[in-house]
Design a protein around this motif. Sequence first.
Motif, PDB file in Angstrom:
ATOM      1  N   CYS A 169       0.825  -1.210   0.000  1.00 26.81           N
ATOM      2  CA  CYS A 169       0.000   0.000   0.000  1.00 26.81           C
ATOM      3  C   CYS A 169       0.866   1.271   0.000  1.00 26.81           C
ATOM      4  O   CYS A 169       1.704   1.468   0.880  1.00 26.81           O
ATOM      5  CB  CYS A 169      -0.937  -0.009   1.207  1.00 26.81           C
ATOM      6  N   HIS A 214      -6.417   3.155   0.428  1.00 25.16           N
ATOM      7  CA  HIS A 214      -6.158   3.340   1.865  1.00 25.16           C
ATOM      8  C   HIS A 214      -6.937   4.615   2.196  1.00 25.16           C
ATOM      9  O   HIS A 214      -6.646   5.688   1.621  1.00 25.16           O
ATOM     10  CB  HIS A 214      -4.652   3.516   2.115  1.00 25.16           C
ATOM     11  N   CYS A 246       0.416   3.338   3.235  1.00 25.85           N
ATOM     12  CA  CYS A 246       1.077   2.692   4.380  1.00 25.85           C
ATOM     13  C   CYS A 246       2.573   2.998   4.328  1.00 25.85           C
ATOM     14  O   CYS A 246       3.199   3.266   5.365  1.00 25.85           O
ATOM     15  CB  CYS A 246       0.838   1.181   4.371  1.00 25.85           C
ATOM     16  N   HIS A 291      -4.475   0.541   8.275  1.00 25.62           N
ATOM     17  CA  HIS A 291      -4.920   0.371   6.893  1.00 25.62           C
ATOM     18  C   HIS A 291      -6.378  -0.083   6.818  1.00 25.62           C
ATOM     19  O   HIS A 291      -6.732  -1.140   7.328  1.00 25.62           O
ATOM     20  CB  HIS A 291      -4.037  -0.651   6.159  1.00 25.62           C
TER      21      HIS A 291
HETATM   22 ZN    ZN Z   1      -2.454   1.257   3.590  1.00 19.27          ZN
END
Ligand code: ZN
Length: 141
Positions: free
Chosen positions: A5, A98, A8, A47
């Motif tokens: 991600c 996200h 992230c 997340h």
């Molecule tokens: Zn994420």
Amino acid sequence: MTESCLFCKIISGEIPSERVYEDDAVYAFLDIYPASEGHTLVAPRKHFSKFTDMGAEDVAVLFEAARKVTAAVEKAFSAEGSNVGINNGEVAGQEVPHVHVHVIPRKKGDGGRGIKSIVWTEPDRTNLKEVAEKNKKKTCE
Ligand code: ZN
Ligand code: AMP
């Protein structure tokens, strides 16, 4: 943290960002392709792919941070208001899975419009009672 991600990775510092605000639960940073000067993204550290995957407490914390960032960003850029919103799902324009709240500062005469300029499908508006009923049933389930 979800390995693949992008946000992230930004939150963990693996990918650089222009940080605006952070606390235990939230990280806010400048959008790399801003819609207006100061356009900021406010994301939970945890997340969640979609807004609708979140629980009540996480939402409350995210939106309180978004409110704080909105007030600060408006002051910093002498904005008279802002658009605050989430693209929830790919069909709604979500490119990064996200959750993040867009805070887009607005000024008089900037040429931008309101939230309904995102989509206008000309739905039937003679059946609002039935639509509300359908909605209410699911919301209260
Ligand atoms: Zn994420
Ligand atoms: P959304 O379409 O709601 O998922 O919004 C994703 C936003 O992330 C877009 O406005 C992009 O400009 C922004 N974005 C993409 N990559 C980055 C990055 N590396 N740093 C900051 N913002 C980014």
